[in-house]
Motif scaffolding. Structure first.
Motif, PDB file in Angstrom:
ATOM      1  N   VAL A  71       2.123   7.993  -0.865  1.00  6.89           N
ATOM      2  CA  VAL A  71       1.021   6.856  -1.175  1.00  6.89           C
ATOM      3  C   VAL A  71      -0.073   7.242  -2.322  1.00  6.89           C
ATOM      4  O   VAL A  71      -0.482   6.513  -3.089  1.00  6.89           O
ATOM      5  N   ILE A  72      -0.313   8.743  -2.219  1.00  8.00           N
ATOM      6  CA  ILE A  72      -1.190   9.348  -3.540  1.00  8.00           C
ATOM      7  C   ILE A  72      -0.397   9.257  -4.543  1.00  8.00           C
ATOM      8  O   ILE A  72      -1.048   8.929  -5.565  1.00  8.00           O
ATOM      9  N   ALA A  73       0.790   9.460  -4.845  1.00 10.27           N
ATOM     10  CA  ALA A  73       1.412   9.714  -5.821  1.00 10.27           C
ATOM     11  C   ALA A  73       1.857   8.121  -6.369  1.00 10.27           C
ATOM     12  O   ALA A  73       1.895   7.847  -7.660  1.00 10.27           O
ATOM     13  N   ASP A  74       1.868   7.092  -5.600  1.00  9.14           N
ATOM     14  CA  ASP A  74       2.150   5.791  -6.044  1.00  9.14           C
ATOM     15  C   ASP A  74       1.041   4.901  -6.024  1.00  9.14           C
ATOM     16  O   ASP A  74       1.256   3.728  -6.505  1.00  9.14           O
ATOM     17  N   ASN A  75      -0.201   5.366  -5.355  1.00 12.86           N
ATOM     18  CA  ASN A  75      -1.265   4.584  -5.373  1.00 12.86           C
ATOM     19  C   ASN A  75      -0.932   3.338  -4.567  1.00 12.86           C
ATOM     20  O   ASN A  75      -1.049   2.119  -5.042  1.00 12.86           O
ATOM     21  N   GLY A  76      -0.542   3.589  -3.199  1.00 10.81           N
ATOM     22  CA  GLY A  76      -0.023   2.751  -2.335  1.00 10.81           C
ATOM     23  C   GLY A  76      -0.441   2.753  -1.015  1.00 10.81           C
ATOM     24  O   GLY A  76      -1.425   3.350  -0.792  1.00 10.81           O
ATOM     25  N   PHE A  77       0.289   2.119  -0.099  1.00 15.10           N
ATOM     26  CA  PHE A  77       0.072   2.141   1.235  1.00 15.10           C
ATOM     27  C   PHE A  77       1.378   1.821   2.080  1.00 15.10           C
ATOM     28  O   PHE A  77       2.277   1.592   1.360  1.00 15.10           O
ATOM     29  N   ALA A  78       1.279   2.506   3.316  1.00 10.83           N
ATOM     30  CA  ALA A  78       2.426   2.420   4.106  1.00 10.83           C
ATOM     31  C   ALA A  78       2.211   2.025   5.536  1.00 10.83           C
ATOM     32  O   ALA A  78       1.214   2.655   5.915  1.00 10.83           O
ATOM     33  N   LEU A  79       2.955   1.249   6.177  1.00 13.27           N
ATOM     34  CA  LEU A  79       2.775   1.143   7.906  1.00 13.27           C
ATOM     35  C   LEU A  79       4.015   1.852   8.297  1.00 13.27           C
ATOM     36  O   LEU A  79       5.033   1.666   8.000  1.00 13.27           O
ATOM     37  N   ARG A  80       3.757   2.953   9.339  1.00  7.32           N
ATOM     38  CA  ARG A  80       4.721   3.394  10.115  1.00  7.32           C
ATOM     39  C   ARG A  80       4.749   3.397  11.537  1.00  7.32           C
ATOM     40  O   ARG A  80       3.282   3.451  12.237  1.00  7.32           O
ATOM     41  N   ARG A  81       5.684   2.935  12.255  1.00  3.41           N
ATOM     42  CA  ARG A  81       5.694   2.784  13.599  1.00  3.41           C
ATOM     43  C   ARG A  81       6.498   4.058  14.131  1.00  3.41           C
ATOM     44  O   ARG A  81       7.434   4.451  13.730  1.00  3.41           O
ATOM     45  N   TYR A  82       5.589   4.786  15.392  1.00  2.57           N
ATOM     46  CA  TYR A  82       6.359   6.107  15.958  1.00  2.57           C
ATOM     47  C   TYR A  82       6.650   5.830  17.321  1.00  2.57           C
ATOM     48  O   TYR A  82       5.620   5.327  17.917  1.00  2.57           O
ATOM     49  N   GLY A  83       7.691   6.236  17.976  1.00  2.00           N
ATOM     50  CA  GLY A  83       7.981   5.822  19.266  1.00  2.00           C
ATOM     51  C   GLY A  83       9.108   6.775  19.587  1.00  2.00           C
ATOM     52  O   GLY A  83       9.704   7.699  19.099  1.00  2.00           O
ATOM     53  N   VAL A  84       9.413   6.542  21.016  1.00  2.00           N
ATOM     54  CA  VAL A  84      10.531   7.372  21.410  1.00  2.00           C
ATOM     55  C   VAL A  84      11.776   6.465  21.397  1.00  2.00           C
ATOM     56  O   VAL A  84      12.326   5.889  22.666  1.00  2.00           O
ATOM     57  N   ALA A  85      12.416   6.129  20.289  1.00  2.00           N
ATOM     58  CA  ALA A  85      13.363   5.410  20.164  1.00  2.00           C
ATOM     59  C   ALA A  85      14.778   5.917  20.072  1.00  2.00           C
ATOM     60  O   ALA A  85      15.759   5.274  20.216  1.00  2.00           O
ATOM     61  N   ASP A  86      14.789   7.450  19.848  1.00  2.00           N
ATOM     62  CA  ASP A  86      16.083   7.951  19.769  1.00  2.00           C
ATOM     63  C   ASP A  86      16.007   9.410  20.057  1.00  2.00           C
ATOM     64  O   ASP A  86      14.620   9.881  20.314  1.00  2.00           O
ATOM     65  N   GLY A  87      16.948  10.108  19.666  1.00  2.37           N
ATOM     66  CA  GLY A  87      17.014  11.637  20.011  1.00  2.37           C
ATOM     67  C   GLY A  87      16.016  12.457  19.149  1.00  2.37           C
ATOM     68  O   GLY A  87      15.810  13.605  19.322  1.00  2.37           O
ATOM     69  N   ALA A  88      15.556  11.753  17.823  1.00  2.00           N
ATOM     70  CA  ALA A  88      14.572  12.356  16.952  1.00  2.00           C
ATOM     71  C   ALA A  88      13.353  12.286  17.354  1.00  2.00           C
ATOM     72  O   ALA A  88      12.378  12.716  16.387  1.00  2.00           O
ATOM     73  N   ALA A  89      13.016  12.026  18.480  1.00  2.00           N
ATOM     74  CA  ALA A  89      11.526  11.699  18.899  1.00  2.00           C
ATOM     75  C   ALA A  89      10.856  12.941  18.489  1.00  2.00           C
ATOM     76  O   ALA A  89       9.500  12.716  18.341  1.00  2.00           O
TER      77      ALA A  89
END
Length: 312
Positions: A71-89
């Motif tokens: 977002v610094i490189a693109d002058n942008g923003f992002a929404l991220r959701r994190y949880g225990v949805a899979d083995g990559a938790a």
């Protein structure tokens, strides 16, 4: 959605240290179940990869850092959701079982304008609440009124305060622990030999009689007052002044028998039963503390318990 539970003192310190550098601000905007950080918690990321704060206690920070870089490189923003949805938790999730949504914004006029940090600092210095609203659809933030609708609203409250009466050894550790949590500390003691900058560096010292000092400091609901001197001539007037305030936490050092005698004295001085019930004595949570640092830790625990009552 609003919050006042999160602590931002380290973020604001880093903002001042990194002034002028490209940065991104990550914010917890929603939580479910056992989320490790409350809504409103920030993590500030420098363009060179340094960061201050946390949004998950360590579980997802690596991914947030990469998102911040983008977002610094693109002058942008992002929404991220994190949880225990899979083995990559363990890699980009929350193994504790919770879910969070994190907003990552470039610190720029289009998203989180840099002057907002200054507005937060100024409001806190003035003892005022500042509300910043963010449109989660376009990632833009601005100062708003508390009742603004349709936005994520983060409320920045004045710093919490700790007023300590008695410049004794316990006060040294208690002051350090409180400052580490972003709590402002004032140490009161009319005894000049006890109250010295050499013994208590980086602490605001007040040599007035405790009742006069406490009234002048005007404690509010974000203030804790703890008496440690073990001298009734100092502690009792301080407690009488403290119970007349809306302080969140009032505590007095001493044994259970000392507390009984203290209450008897305060009753003769005009205190009511309801007012005396506000004084925690012995001060702090029960951890079988023995040494001065251990006692300070138990008192800090009692203070935090009172400050955070109902917030989680």
């Amino acid at each position: 959605m609003k919050t006042g539970a999160a602590d931002h003192h380290r973020i604001l310190a880093s903002v001042q240290a990194w002034r002028g550098a490209p940065m991104a601000l990550a914010t917890v905007v929603e939580t479910w179940k056992s989320a490790p950080c409350p809504v409103g918690t920030h993590m500030l990321v420098h363009a060179d990869g340094r960061f201050t704060g946390s949004v998950s206690g360590g579980c997802v920070e690596g991914d947030v850092l990469e998102t911040a870089r983008q977002v610094i490189a693109d002058n942008g923003f992002a929404l991220r959701r994190y949880g225990v949805a899979d083995g990559a938790a363990w890699e980009v999730g929350l193994p504790c079982g919770g879910d969070i949504v994190v907003l990552v914004q470039n610190v720029s006029p289009d998203f989180f304008p840099g002057p907002l940090f200054g507005a937060i600092i100024d409001a806190q210095a003035a003892g005022e609440v500042l509300h910043i609203g963010t449109n989660l659809d376009n990632g833009s933030s601005a100062i708003v009124e508390e009742e603004a609708a349709g936005l994520f609203i983060n409320s920045y409250l004045p710093p919490r305060r700790l007023i300590i009466v008695g410049a004794v050894e316990i006060a040294s550790t208690l002051s350090n622990v409180a400052r580490a949590m972003g709590i402002e500390v004032v140490l009161i003691d009319p005894r000049a030999r006890f109250l010295t900058a050499e013994r208590f560096p980086d602490t605001k010292l007040d040599d007035r009689w405790p009742d006069d000092a406490i009234r002048a400091l005007a404690p509010d609901a974000r203030t804790a007052i703890v008496t440690l001197s073990h001298d009734p001539k100092i502690d009792d007037p301080a407690l009488l002044a403290a119970i007349e305030t809306p302080a969140a936490y009032i505590a007095a050092l001493g044994s259970k028998s000392s507390q009984i005698k203290r209450k008897e004295r305060l009753i003769t001085m005009g205190a009511s039963a309801d007012q005396l019930a506000r004084i925690e004595g012995p001060a702090g949570v029960a951890i079988n503390a023995i040494s001065a640092p251990e006692i300070a830790l138990s008192i800090a625990g009692g203070m935090v318990r009172a400050f955070n009552d109902g917030l989680r």
